[in-house]
Every structure is written in C-alpha cells, then in structure tokens.
Scaffold this active site. Structure first.
Site, PDB file in Angstrom:
ATOM      1  N   LYS A 196       0.838  -1.203   0.000  1.00  0.00           N
ATOM      2  CA  LYS A 196       0.000   0.000   0.000  1.00  0.00           C
ATOM      3  C   LYS A 196       0.877   1.259   0.000  1.00  0.00           C
ATOM      4  O   LYS A 196       0.678   2.166  -0.761  1.00  0.00           O
ATOM      5  CB  LYS A 196      -0.931  -0.028   1.212  1.00  0.00           C
ATOM      6  CG  LYS A 196      -1.811   1.177   1.348  1.00  0.00           C
ATOM      7  CD  LYS A 196      -2.779   1.045   2.514  1.00  0.00           C
ATOM      8  CE  LYS A 196      -3.438   2.393   2.783  1.00  0.00           C
ATOM      9  NZ  LYS A 196      -4.385   2.345   3.894  1.00  0.00           N
ATOM     10  N   GLU A 202      10.292  -4.736   4.840  1.00  0.00           N
ATOM     11  CA  GLU A 202      10.373  -6.121   4.383  1.00  0.00           C
ATOM     12  C   GLU A 202      10.138  -6.226   2.880  1.00  0.00           C
ATOM     13  O   GLU A 202      10.878  -6.893   2.145  1.00  0.00           O
ATOM     14  CB  GLU A 202       9.329  -6.985   5.103  1.00  0.00           C
ATOM     15  CG  GLU A 202       9.550  -7.161   6.583  1.00  0.00           C
ATOM     16  CD  GLU A 202       8.849  -6.100   7.426  1.00  0.00           C
ATOM     17  OE1 GLU A 202       8.643  -4.953   6.936  1.00  0.00           O
ATOM     18  OE2 GLU A 202       8.508  -6.405   8.587  1.00  0.00           O
ATOM     19  N   GLY A 253      -4.980  -1.727   4.946  1.00  0.00           N
ATOM     20  CA  GLY A 253      -4.168  -2.849   4.450  1.00  0.00           C
ATOM     21  C   GLY A 253      -4.853  -4.192   4.635  1.00  0.00           C
ATOM     22  O   GLY A 253      -4.883  -5.029   3.732  1.00  0.00           O
ATOM     23  N   ARG A 254      -5.451  -4.414   5.808  1.00  0.00           N
ATOM     24  CA  ARG A 254      -6.057  -5.718   6.084  1.00  0.00           C
ATOM     25  C   ARG A 254      -7.430  -5.865   5.442  1.00  0.00           C
ATOM     26  O   ARG A 254      -8.076  -6.897   5.595  1.00  0.00           O
ATOM     27  CB  ARG A 254      -6.119  -5.958   7.592  1.00  0.00           C
ATOM     28  CG  ARG A 254      -6.745  -4.823   8.389  1.00  0.00           C
ATOM     29  CD  ARG A 254      -6.390  -4.947   9.859  1.00  0.00           C
ATOM     30  NE  ARG A 254      -6.861  -3.821  10.658  1.00  0.00           N
ATOM     31  CZ  ARG A 254      -6.198  -2.682  10.851  1.00  0.00           C
ATOM     32  NH1 ARG A 254      -5.028  -2.501  10.257  1.00  0.00           N
ATOM     33  NH2 ARG A 254      -6.676  -1.727  11.615  1.00  0.00           N
ATOM     34  N   GLU A 339      -5.242  -6.835  14.619  1.00  0.00           N
ATOM     35  CA  GLU A 339      -4.699  -5.523  14.256  1.00  0.00           C
ATOM     36  C   GLU A 339      -5.814  -4.473  14.325  1.00  0.00           C
ATOM     37  O   GLU A 339      -5.568  -3.307  14.618  1.00  0.00           O
ATOM     38  CB  GLU A 339      -4.062  -5.557  12.857  1.00  0.00           C
ATOM     39  CG  GLU A 339      -3.115  -4.396  12.597  1.00  0.00           C
ATOM     40  CD  GLU A 339      -2.303  -4.531  11.318  1.00  0.00           C
ATOM     41  OE1 GLU A 339      -2.861  -4.335  10.229  1.00  0.00           O
ATOM     42  OE2 GLU A 339      -1.090  -4.831  11.397  1.00  0.00           O
ATOM     43  N   HIS A 370      -5.811 -33.294  16.591  1.00  0.00           N
ATOM     44  CA  HIS A 370      -4.699 -34.129  17.049  1.00  0.00           C
ATOM     45  C   HIS A 370      -3.579 -33.281  17.643  1.00  0.00           C
ATOM     46  O   HIS A 370      -2.446 -33.758  17.775  1.00  0.00           O
ATOM     47  CB  HIS A 370      -4.192 -34.980  15.886  1.00  0.00           C
ATOM     48  CG  HIS A 370      -5.244 -35.923  15.388  1.00  0.00           C
ATOM     49  ND1 HIS A 370      -5.441 -37.173  15.936  1.00  0.00           N
ATOM     50  CD2 HIS A 370      -6.208 -35.763  14.451  1.00  0.00           C
ATOM     51  CE1 HIS A 370      -6.459 -37.751  15.332  1.00  0.00           C
ATOM     52  NE2 HIS A 370      -6.956 -36.926  14.428  1.00  0.00           N
ATOM     53  N   LYS A 498       9.004  -0.874  14.635  1.00  0.00           N
ATOM     54  CA  LYS A 498       9.623  -0.482  13.352  1.00  0.00           C
ATOM     55  C   LYS A 498      10.688   0.581  13.595  1.00  0.00           C
ATOM     56  O   LYS A 498      11.791   0.517  13.046  1.00  0.00           O
ATOM     57  CB  LYS A 498       8.565   0.130  12.421  1.00  0.00           C
ATOM     58  CG  LYS A 498       7.689  -0.838  11.678  1.00  0.00           C
ATOM     59  CD  LYS A 498       6.888  -0.034  10.628  1.00  0.00           C
ATOM     60  CE  LYS A 498       5.638  -0.770  10.206  1.00  0.00           C
ATOM     61  NZ  LYS A 498       4.757   0.054   9.354  1.00  0.00           N
TER      62      LYS A 498
HETATM   63  O1  F6P Z   1       1.811  -4.241   9.912  1.00  0.00           O
HETATM   64  C1  F6P Z   1       1.455  -2.936   9.625  1.00  0.00           C
HETATM   65  C2  F6P Z   1       0.974  -2.784   8.222  1.00  0.00           C
HETATM   66  O2  F6P Z   1       0.816  -1.423   7.974  1.00  0.00           O
HETATM   67  C3  F6P Z   1      -0.313  -3.525   7.900  1.00  0.00           C
HETATM   68  O3  F6P Z   1      -1.442  -2.871   8.327  1.00  0.00           O
HETATM   69  C4  F6P Z   1      -0.198  -3.656   6.428  1.00  0.00           C
HETATM   70  O4  F6P Z   1      -1.113  -4.582   5.915  1.00  0.00           O
HETATM   71  C5  F6P Z   1       1.231  -4.071   6.298  1.00  0.00           C
HETATM   72  O5  F6P Z   1       1.907  -3.291   7.275  1.00  0.00           O
HETATM   73  C6  F6P Z   1       1.858  -3.882   4.939  1.00  0.00           C
HETATM   74  O6  F6P Z   1       1.859  -2.535   4.549  1.00  0.00           O
HETATM   75  P1  F6P Z   1       2.117  -2.120   3.058  1.00  0.00           P
HETATM   76  O7  F6P Z   1       1.038  -2.713   2.205  1.00  0.00           O
HETATM   77  O8  F6P Z   1       2.079  -0.628   3.053  1.00  0.00           O
HETATM   78  O9  F6P Z   1       3.448  -2.643   2.633  1.00  0.00           O
END
Ligand code: F6P
Length: 534
Positions: A196, A202, A253-254, A339, A370, A498
C-alpha cells in the site's frame, strides 16, 4: 460521530446484572432440553452462509440485552456513516471504504475510480493467464498485502489456472525468498510488488533482492516481469515498475484483497471469478447494511464476541475451518481482528477499563483435533470455537468428506455435551491402569462440556461464498470495535518496533551498544560476528 461507549450505557449494566443472575450459570444441555426450537431460533441465514448460533451461551433474553446494547451505542447510525464514507478512521483522518471496492459499477462512493482500476487490473490478469510464457507469479508483500491473496488462493484452488504456480514472499528473513528463487527461471516469472505504502521495509528489501536476482540471471525486460499494486504510484515508478495498479488511502491494508492487492487472485482465478468474489462480499455488505439487527449475522457474531470477552471473560477464540483450502484463514483473521481491535484506548484516547480483541487462532480440522483440541475439551480455560464446514467438496472422495463432516459435527457436540465422571466410570476404560483406581481414571476421562461454539455452513466453497465469508468477518470485527468505542482501522501498535529496528540496524553493523538497555546490549554483544559464517 461520537456515540456512547458500551460500558457507559444502562444496557451494559443490564447485561452485567443478567450475567450475574443467569448468564454465568447458563447450561447449553439444559437449554436444548427445555427448548425444542432452539436450533431453529438461533439459526441465521445470511448470503452464502448459514450460522448455527444455538451452541452459544445465550438465551433469548441475553440476545435482547445485547441488541439493546448495540442500539444504545448507535451501531446502525455509525455503520451507515462508515458505509457512506465518513472519516471513521479518526486518527488518520480517513474514510473506511473497502465496501466501495465491491459495489457494482455506478453504485457506492468512488465508483468510477474503483471500476477504472478494476477493469485495467482484470484485463492485465487475463493477459498474463493467456501469455503462456509466464508460468510463475511471485507476490512480494507483507501483512494485508500478503495474507489476503495467500489465504484465498488455496481456498479457490478448484478455480485456479493450472499452468501457473503462485509463490508468496513476505518475511525480511532471506530464508523466505531464497528457496522461492531457487526454483524459478527469470523468463517465466512475474513479480508483483504489493505494498500500500511502497515503503514497508520487508517488502522493499525483498523487491530489491528479486530485482537483483532477475538481473543476475540475465533478465532484461523488468517492465514485463515486474508489476506493482500500491497507493504510492510514484515510488513504484522510481523503483522502475511501469505496470502499476493503484488504490486509495481509504482502503486499510487488512481490508485490501478486494483492491489491486488482489492481483494474484485475479491472475489465478480469472476476471469473472474475481468479480464473483466481489459480488459475494457485496451481498454480505447489503445484509450488514439492511438486515434487522436481530437477524444480522455479522452484528450477532460481534455481539457474541462482546458477551464472551467482557462478561464471561474469555480471552481467546479458536477458528477451525473443516476445509483444507481454508488453512490460511486463521492467519488472515489474526491480522483482521487483532490488528483492528487490539487497542487499549477509546476514540477519545481514554484508557479502556475492559478487554478488547481476543486472541484469534486455529488450524484446519481435523489436524487441530490431534494437537490442541485436548485443551479445548479439558483445559482450564473456556475457548469458544468457530467451526466452518462446507457441504459439497470440490473432489469426488466422498468417503473422506463424510469423515470430515462427521468429525466437525462431533467436535462441537463433544464440547457442548461433555461427559460426566459417572458416564466415564460406566464405560469400559480403553486402557487398564495398573496404578490408578477406576474412579480416579474416570475423573481423567471426564469432560466438563457446556463449551460454546458456532458453526458456519457453506454449500460450496466458491468465489462468491468465500467473498461473503470474508466480508462477514470484516463486519463482525467492526461491530465489536464500534461497541468498544475504539478505532478499528488504525495500527499504531506496529510503529514502535519499526522505529526501534531502524535504530538497531546500523548498530548491528557498528557494534555500538551505547545507551541501550542491558538486555538488548547483551544480546547484541552475543550476536557480534553475525555476518561471518559460523
Ligand atoms: O503491519 C502494519 C501494516 O501497515 C499492515 O497494516 C499492512 O497490511 C502491512 O503493514 C503492509 O503494509 P504495506 O502494504 O504498506 O506494505
């Protein structure tokens, strides 16, 4: 819109009194014995989903009081304001309009923008499906930019393109991307960078690693082999990606699998099936927006969550999908629910005197049986369980499916019925203990029972039913969050870690531990030499 917080309403006090007088001692076995119509009364039909709520610790009185609480908290007016585009996400000053992503063309806010991107994305997905030279699609994203597509793909395997393989890279741990790249040929691979913000550490690190690999393998046409789904089109362009599908800051995002973040889904199942996924979610949106509260499934599930969390004091809920395709649903729901509702202050920033999000966890049945079901049946904590069953499988192995369904029904039955010590003593013990008296052994084989569960039933797992199921969960999380008076759409809790990681990263290289707490400094000292092979 300011609305009364749940604990400041007379309805809350009425629920508290009801819990103390009757709710605490409610017994499911008695409830079924005295009410032959309980299953019918507590079965709720919603689009694509039937819910059996009858094995929950509620009677008609409890439900009336919970519904009164919803009304006292202005749930309907707040829901309507959110659906109309009010700035419900107050801490970020944003509207919350994932529902607009699945509204039919010409309906709902931002329809032209939404359908413009959707048409372009689906046309691109169809081109990739027809291409023939692309055989692998790698989604690089994390959180909401990973979990949605990763959950949906196995669920809709029956509908997936057979000539394409899908891979997901999310973790900044190089052990994630390394084995994925090992199996790929650059000329057959499409990388989708899903973010987003297009700033997430990452995702950016993995996107760079993928591009380095692509170039090192002799790849030249990055424009053809990289695409992006993002609200930050400029950053994607700066990275060198020219095929970009945008979305908007009013999509959390979610809540984003319905947006361009759904691109891997669209490539896997095709445009028509992706539209069916959206249509299924939209049908649930209509139900949430218009069904009377007493038959409104997401509202009822959200109210049960409040009942269990705040009155019974249950701290977790287990999700058990009896469909292997839904194996990633618990992980998806962890982000959606925890979240969203893992908050300890209300909309005004005041500390909350009651519990919010439960821990959500689970595994597909029958595997969970199990592993941890022992605790669900005989542990000291009561953990409501959500069973999800699908009537018709996508395979022809009827014997297996009958066994799966029998297990699903048996588990909720066992949780509810339990087994008394007298019943256990009357049975022939499966093992003869040489050291324990028979009555002692019977106590080990006693089940308390009266443990609540909900069963959600789908006829088939299709794009439409999956869309409806996911939207059901979204609105249920909204309902409990609205009653708790929290902002279910921000996630400040992920920021501190972060920022601290940003501080520690250069220290790992330099070894500088000055000013750090004793534990972190001690651990850094033990990690000294991390970059040299052991
Ligand atoms: O973990 C925090 C967060 O902002 C989530 O809400 C989101 O889905 C994720 O990081 C990834 O964010 P982005 O799509 O901006 O890389």
């Amino acid at each position: 819109m300011t609305a009364p917080r749940c604990d400041r309403t007379p309805a809350w006090q009425a629920l508290r009194a009801h819990y103390e007088a009757q709710g605490r001692a409610f017994d499911l076995r008695q409830a079924f014995a005295t009410d032959r119509g309980r299953f019918q009364a507590l079965g709720v039909e919603a689009p694509e989903v039937f819910a059996d709520l009858s094995k929950n610790l509620v009677d008609a009185n409890t439900l009336q009081l919970l519904l009164a609480l919803a009304r006292a908290c202005d749930l309907e007016a707040r829901r309507d304001a959110m659906l109309a585009g009010a700035p419900t996400n107050t801490t970020e000053g944003r509207a919350v309009l994932h529902t607009a992503l699945r509204a039919p063309r010409g309906q709902g806010p931002h329809s032209d923008e939404v359908h413009g991107v959707l048409d372009a994305m689906l046309a691109y997905a169809e081109r990739i499906r027809a291409d023939g030279r692309i055989r692998h699609v790698v989604n690089i994203g994390i959180g909401g930019s990973d979990l949605g597509p990763q959950m949906v793909l196995p669920a809709l395997d029956e509908f997936a393109h057979r000539g394409l393989s899908f891979h997901f890279v999310s973790n900044v741990d190089g052990h994630d991307i390394t084995p994925v790249l090992r199996g790929l040929k650059h000329e057959e691979t499409l990388f989708i960078v899903a973010s987003k913000t297009f700033t997430t550490q990452e995702t950016m690190a993995n996107a760079h690693a993928a591009r380095d690999w692509f170039l090192a393998q002799g790849g030249t046409d990055t424009a053809r082999h990289f695409a992006a789904s993002t609200t930050n089109v400029e950053a994607a362009a700066a990275f060198g990606i020219t095929t970009t599908f945008g979305f908007w800051d009013w999509v959390g995002g979610r809540y984003s699998l319905w947006s361009a973040i759904g691109l891997p889904i669209a490539i896997a199942i095709g445009a028509d099936n992706f539209r069916a996924l959206l249509a299924g979610a939209h049908a649930m949106d209509r139900h949430f927006a218009s069904a009377p509260l007493e038959r409104n499934l997401p509202v009822l599930l959200g109210l049960l969550d409040v009942w269990y969390r705040n009155f019974h004091g249950f701290t977790s809920r287990s999700v058990a999908p009896y469909h292997q395709g839904l194996k990633r649903l618990p992980a998806y729901l962890q982000q959606l629910e925890m979240e969203s509702n893992g908050k300890c202050v209300d909309l005004n920033g005041e500390p909350l005197p009651f519990g919010t999000s439960p821990v959500v966890w689970g595994e597909p049945g029958t595997n969970g049986q199990h592993a941890y079901f022992q605790m669900l049946h005989q542990g000291t904590d009561v953990i409501p369980v959500e069973f999800i069953a699908v009537k018709c499988p996508a395979h022809g192995l009827h014997d297996l499916h009958a066994k799966l369904l029998a297990n699903c029904l048996a588990q909720s039955q066992a949780l509810m019925l339990g087994k008394t010590t007298a019943q256990a003593a009357a049975e022939k013990a499966p093992t003869a203990s040489k050291t324990l008296a028979p009555e002692t052994l019977a106590r080990h084989r006693t089940f308390p029972g009266n443990r609540p569960s909900t069963t959600l039933l789908l006829d088939r797992l299709t794009p439409a039913s999956l869309g409806a199921l996911i939207a059901l969960y979204e609105h249920r999380v909204y309902t409990s969050g609205a009653l708790w008076g929290i902002n279910s759409f921000d996630q400040w809790g992920v920021e501190l870690g972060k920022a601290l990681a940003g501080d520690l990263l250069p220290r790992l290289a330099s070894g500088d531990t000055r000013g750090l707490d004793g534990s972190t400094a001690g651990l850094m000292a033990r990690l000294e030499g991390w970059h040299r092979p052991a």
